[in-house]
Design a protein around this motif. Structure first.
Motif, PDB file in Angstrom:
ATOM      1  N   TRP A 104       0.436  -1.036   0.205  1.00 14.60           N
ATOM      2  CA  TRP A 104       0.438   0.217  -0.280  1.00 14.60           C
ATOM      3  C   TRP A 104       0.614   0.980  -0.192  1.00 14.60           C
ATOM      4  O   TRP A 104       0.604   2.175  -0.010  1.00 14.60           O
ATOM      5  N   GLY A 105       2.186   0.904   0.131  1.00 19.55           N
ATOM      6  CA  GLY A 105       3.222   2.203   0.285  1.00 19.55           C
ATOM      7  C   GLY A 105       3.748   2.940  -1.480  1.00 19.55           C
ATOM      8  O   GLY A 105       2.747   2.034  -2.410  1.00 19.55           O
ATOM      9  N   VAL A 106       4.685   2.866  -0.953  1.00 22.84           N
ATOM     10  CA  VAL A 106       5.225   3.732  -2.379  1.00 22.84           C
ATOM     11  C   VAL A 106       5.989   2.943  -3.058  1.00 22.84           C
ATOM     12  O   VAL A 106       6.466   1.787  -2.390  1.00 22.84           O
ATOM     13  N   MET A 107       6.291   2.142  -3.959  1.00 18.66           N
ATOM     14  CA  MET A 107       6.542   1.458  -4.623  1.00 18.66           C
ATOM     15  C   MET A 107       8.479   1.629  -4.261  1.00 18.66           C
ATOM     16  O   MET A 107       8.986   2.454  -4.388  1.00 18.66           O
ATOM     17  N   PRO A 108       9.056   0.391  -4.041  1.00 20.45           N
ATOM     18  CA  PRO A 108      10.529   0.457  -3.788  1.00 20.45           C
ATOM     19  C   PRO A 108      11.593   0.641  -4.922  1.00 20.45           C
ATOM     20  O   PRO A 108      10.668   0.055  -5.757  1.00 20.45           O
ATOM     21  N   MET A 109      12.413   1.426  -4.841  1.00 25.81           N
ATOM     22  CA  MET A 109      13.257   0.664  -5.421  1.00 25.81           C
ATOM     23  C   MET A 109      14.391   0.518  -5.676  1.00 25.81           C
ATOM     24  O   MET A 109      14.719   0.056  -7.303  1.00 25.81           O
ATOM     25  N   SER A 110      14.820  -0.256  -5.090  1.00 29.26           N
ATOM     26  CA  SER A 110      15.696  -1.869  -5.525  1.00 29.26           C
ATOM     27  C   SER A 110      14.869  -2.617  -5.669  1.00 29.26           C
ATOM     28  O   SER A 110      13.860  -3.120  -5.681  1.00 29.26           O
TER      29      SER A 110
END
Length: 174
Positions: free
Chosen positions: A130-136
């Motif tokens: 439900w949060g921001v798309m992870p960068m890694s």
């Protein structure tokens, strides 16, 4: 009865599952899935242990979660697995590589165990999408795998509850 309890970090999902388990009259087995990798996490585990009744049998699950569940299953018993997200982490090595072959097989065995359980099974999992798309890449892979695992487990469970702000919301089997 099989019951998936999911929610975000610090949502109260583990506490809710433990409250349900405390109401059970028969034997309770608490299945811990986390691998302690640092001092901060060890302290979290220590605090969780203090919250549990001393008569619960605590079992440490590694990758073979289905085998452990089926081996401890009793008609009058309750198994509380906390949590599927930590269990999934056991398939990620320290070099950020994922043991896909092992996970695919163990995941299938877990789904089959859910279908075969005789007693009560409470499965706790994280709802992380439900949060921001992870960068890694590894964090995205983990989120995708856990999201799919949660969907497949929820489809097999008789009851599914989302916990937010310490409040349970029954999604299935009300």
């Amino acid at each position: 009865m099989t019951h998936l309890i999911t929610g975000g970090s610090r949502s109260g999902k583990s506490r809710y599952a433990e409250q349900l388990a405390m109401q059970h009259d028969g034997p309770v087995h608490y299945v811990a899935t986390a691998e302690v990798r640092d001092a901060e996490f060890a302290e979290r585990v220590r605090l969780h242990r203090l919250q549990r009744p001393p008569h619960w049998q605590v079992l440490e699950a590694e990758r073979g979660l289905a085998e452990l569940i089926l081996g401890q299953d009793q008609e009058d018993g309750l198994l509380l697995v906390d949590c599927l997200g930590m269990w999934l982490m056991r398939f990620f090595r320290s070099d950020d590589q994922f043991d896909e072959m092992d996970f695919v097989q163990e995941r299938q065995w877990l789904l089959e165990a859910i279908d075969a359980i005789q007693g009560r099974l409470l499965l706790v999992s994280n709802e992380i999408g439900w949060g921001v798309m992870p960068m890694s890449r590894v964090a995205r892979q983990y989120g995708d795998l856990l999201g799919r695992l949660n969907q497949d487990v929820a489809a097999r469970c008789q009851r599914v509850t989302l916990v937010a702000c310490g409040l349970p919301l029954v999604l299935k089997g009300g």
